[in-house]
Design a protein around this motif. Sequence first.
Motif, PDB file in Angstrom:
ATOM      1  N   LEU A  74       1.461  13.659  -3.071  1.00 47.19           N
ATOM      2  CA  LEU A  74       2.750  13.069  -3.803  1.00 47.19           C
ATOM      3  C   LEU A  74       3.857  14.079  -4.399  1.00 47.19           C
ATOM      4  O   LEU A  74       3.244  14.764  -4.942  1.00 47.19           O
ATOM      5  N   ASP A  75       5.023  13.911  -4.041  1.00 48.07           N
ATOM      6  CA  ASP A  75       6.060  14.913  -4.616  1.00 48.07           C
ATOM      7  C   ASP A  75       6.795  14.205  -5.685  1.00 48.07           C
ATOM      8  O   ASP A  75       7.382  13.113  -5.519  1.00 48.07           O
ATOM      9  N   ILE A  76       6.398  14.590  -7.067  1.00 47.97           N
ATOM     10  CA  ILE A  76       7.066  14.051  -8.327  1.00 47.97           C
ATOM     11  C   ILE A  76       8.296  14.674  -8.584  1.00 47.97           C
ATOM     12  O   ILE A  76       8.902  14.285  -9.667  1.00 47.97           O
ATOM     13  N   GLY A  77       8.591  15.985  -7.845  1.00 50.88           N
ATOM     14  CA  GLY A  77       9.916  16.410  -8.172  1.00 50.88           C
ATOM     15  C   GLY A  77       9.978  17.423  -9.520  1.00 50.88           C
ATOM     16  O   GLY A  77       8.967  17.851  -9.865  1.00 50.88           O
ATOM     17  N   PRO A  78      10.835  17.218 -10.193  1.00 46.07           N
ATOM     18  CA  PRO A  78      11.851  16.217 -10.269  1.00 46.07           C
ATOM     19  C   PRO A  78      12.959  16.456  -9.039  1.00 46.07           C
ATOM     20  O   PRO A  78      13.717  15.521  -8.732  1.00 46.07           O
ATOM     21  N   ASN A  79      12.980  17.573  -8.539  1.00 48.59           N
ATOM     22  CA  ASN A  79      14.095  17.836  -7.627  1.00 48.59           C
ATOM     23  C   ASN A  79      13.884  18.336  -6.028  1.00 48.59           C
ATOM     24  O   ASN A  79      14.839  18.107  -5.372  1.00 48.59           O
TER      25      ASN A  79
ATOM     26  N   ALA B 124       0.827  -1.412   0.166  1.00 46.58           N
ATOM     27  CA  ALA B 124      -0.103   0.012  -0.212  1.00 46.58           C
ATOM     28  C   ALA B 124       0.863   1.245   0.076  1.00 46.58           C
ATOM     29  O   ALA B 124       1.985   1.132   0.341  1.00 46.58           O
ATOM     30  N   GLY B 125       0.407   2.395  -0.607  1.00 48.45           N
ATOM     31  CA  GLY B 125       0.840   3.792  -0.575  1.00 48.45           C
ATOM     32  C   GLY B 125       0.626   4.334  -1.793  1.00 48.45           C
ATOM     33  O   GLY B 125      -0.328   4.003  -2.489  1.00 48.45           O
ATOM     34  N   ILE B 126       0.936   5.737  -1.765  1.00 51.34           N
ATOM     35  CA  ILE B 126       0.698   6.410  -3.049  1.00 51.34           C
ATOM     36  C   ILE B 126       2.211   6.404  -3.575  1.00 51.34           C
ATOM     37  O   ILE B 126       3.120   7.081  -3.057  1.00 51.34           O
ATOM     38  N   TRP B 127       2.154   5.755  -5.098  1.00 52.19           N
ATOM     39  CA  TRP B 127       3.390   5.556  -5.613  1.00 52.19           C
ATOM     40  C   TRP B 127       3.454   6.759  -6.975  1.00 52.19           C
ATOM     41  O   TRP B 127       2.464   6.690  -7.764  1.00 52.19           O
ATOM     42  N   MET B 128       4.644   6.916  -7.136  1.00 53.47           N
ATOM     43  CA  MET B 128       5.117   7.656  -8.132  1.00 53.47           C
ATOM     44  C   MET B 128       5.128   6.729  -9.502  1.00 53.47           C
ATOM     45  O   MET B 128       5.611   5.636  -9.284  1.00 53.47           O
ATOM     46  N   TYR B 129       4.667   7.116 -10.703  1.00 52.06           N
ATOM     47  CA  TYR B 129       5.241   6.806 -11.807  1.00 52.06           C
ATOM     48  C   TYR B 129       5.751   7.898 -12.912  1.00 52.06           C
ATOM     49  O   TYR B 129       5.388   9.008 -12.489  1.00 52.06           O
ATOM     50  N   HIS B 130       6.575   7.331 -13.735  1.00 54.83           N
ATOM     51  CA  HIS B 130       7.337   8.534 -14.362  1.00 54.83           C
ATOM     52  C   HIS B 130       7.870   7.776 -15.746  1.00 54.83           C
ATOM     53  O   HIS B 130       8.258   6.803 -15.808  1.00 54.83           O
ATOM     54  N   CYS B 131       8.231   8.839 -16.747  1.00 58.94           N
ATOM     55  CA  CYS B 131       8.890   8.500 -17.741  1.00 58.94           C
ATOM     56  C   CYS B 131      10.263   8.329 -17.198  1.00 58.94           C
ATOM     57  O   CYS B 131      11.097   9.290 -16.235  1.00 58.94           O
TER      58      CYS B 131
ATOM     59  N   GLN C  75      10.216  13.646   0.244  1.00 56.57           N
ATOM     60  CA  GLN C  75      11.468  13.954  -0.539  1.00 56.57           C
ATOM     61  C   GLN C  75      10.814  13.815  -1.992  1.00 56.57           C
ATOM     62  O   GLN C  75       9.660  13.122  -1.998  1.00 56.57           O
ATOM     63  N   PRO C  76      11.520  14.063  -3.159  1.00 58.57           N
ATOM     64  CA  PRO C  76      10.980  13.420  -4.422  1.00 58.57           C
ATOM     65  C   PRO C  76      10.668  11.923  -4.577  1.00 58.57           C
ATOM     66  O   PRO C  76      11.625  11.085  -3.941  1.00 58.57           O
ATOM     67  N   ALA C  77       9.662  11.625  -4.879  1.00 56.05           N
ATOM     68  CA  ALA C  77       9.291  10.288  -5.162  1.00 56.05           C
ATOM     69  C   ALA C  77       8.523   9.625  -3.802  1.00 56.05           C
ATOM     70  O   ALA C  77       8.571   8.478  -3.630  1.00 56.05           O
ATOM     71  N   GLN C  78       8.483  10.331  -2.984  1.00 56.01           N
ATOM     72  CA  GLN C  78       7.523   9.943  -1.790  1.00 56.01           C
ATOM     73  C   GLN C  78       6.151  10.516  -1.637  1.00 56.01           C
ATOM     74  O   GLN C  78       5.985  11.630  -2.075  1.00 56.01           O
ATOM     75  N   GLY C  79       5.471   9.884  -0.771  1.00 51.59           N
ATOM     76  CA  GLY C  79       3.947  10.262  -0.785  1.00 51.59           C
ATOM     77  C   GLY C  79       3.379   9.869   0.593  1.00 51.59           C
ATOM     78  O   GLY C  79       3.812   8.951   1.103  1.00 51.59           O
ATOM     79  N   GLY C  80       2.343  10.465   0.753  1.00 51.09           N
ATOM     80  CA  GLY C  80       1.307   9.735   1.982  1.00 51.09           C
ATOM     81  C   GLY C  80       0.072  10.514   1.795  1.00 51.09           C
ATOM     82  O   GLY C  80      -0.417  11.249   0.960  1.00 51.09           O
ATOM     83  N   PHE C  81      -0.637  10.517   3.214  1.00 53.74           N
ATOM     84  CA  PHE C  81      -1.820  11.521   3.236  1.00 53.74           C
ATOM     85  C   PHE C  81      -2.026  11.923   4.802  1.00 53.74           C
ATOM     86  O   PHE C  81      -1.261  11.483   5.495  1.00 53.74           O
ATOM     87  N   VAL C  82      -2.881  12.848   4.800  1.00 46.10           N
ATOM     88  CA  VAL C  82      -2.890  13.523   6.047  1.00 46.10           C
ATOM     89  C   VAL C  82      -4.375  13.921   6.010  1.00 46.10           C
ATOM     90  O   VAL C  82      -5.250  13.606   5.343  1.00 46.10           O
ATOM     91  N   GLU C  83      -4.839  13.761   7.451  1.00 48.40           N
ATOM     92  CA  GLU C  83      -6.290  13.943   7.788  1.00 48.40           C
ATOM     93  C   GLU C  83      -6.451  15.085   8.689  1.00 48.40           C
ATOM     94  O   GLU C  83      -5.765  15.297   9.799  1.00 48.40           O
TER      95      GLU C  83
END
Length: 266
Positions: free
Chosen positions: A179-184, A78-85, A227-235
């Motif tokens: 989700l932080d997809i950055g890139p940086n 489980a999680g919120i996951w990045m996908y990218h080129c 950090q870039p490529a990390q994620g989650g949620f808050v309530e």
Amino acid sequence: MPLEVAPGVWQKRWTYNGSPVGPTLHGRVGDTFVITLVNDGSMGHSIDFHAGSLAPNGPMRTIQPGEQLTYRFTATKAGIWMYHCSTMPMTAHIAAGMAGAVVIEPDGLPSVDRSYLLVQSEVYLQTRATDAASATEVDAGRASAEGQPDYVVFNGVANGYDTAMLTAKVGERVRVWVLDIGPNRPASFHIVGAQFDTVFIEGSYLLKRGQDAFGDRGGGSQALGLQPAQGGFVETVFPESGRYPFVSHVMADAEHGAHGSIQVVP
Ligand SMILES: [Cu+2]
């Protein structure tokens, strides 16, 4: 394709399916995803899903214009996951728009009154085009130099939610996936005037309705740091009506577009 990256500012974006951020995919642990990547662009592209685990050399390969590939993965975590080129230079391909989110809900995720999803990313302009016709592409050199981006944005548009505000009612439980997809650049997601009693980050709860992993109660959280490529949620539950701004509390980024608002009504 030309898209608005800030009110009145346009850029030629490289996209998955034409949207400012790639489409969000949703599923549960055990689900198998089958994605067809069709390259109808003018250069090589690819796709890399963090939500699955597999040998990258096959499905993550770069395909040329006119080619397509099928990418199959099963979500086991489980999680919120990045996908990218993942075609080089990745800084340019991600900053140009080729990234998005896969949400794999943890088992037993409680329902809430409202759920939002914000993807933070950066925009690097070659020129400040004021219409679609004059839009230029990502500044690959500046994206790669890790300097100050022109904009840091939620869901593709600088300050976009200052006008198209998110909404909630007093007393409602509101979940915000980030989700932080950055890139940086890292993110520090904060809602002005609100406190989080639930924080889920990178696959586990830091706080769940004020309770931590040791069973201690009464904790709260002010920012979701990613950090870039990390994620989650808050309530959070808003105590009274009003306009609650949300920001990346990396303040330079908030002042460059990582800013929006939630309108809370009685
Ligand atoms: Cu690409």
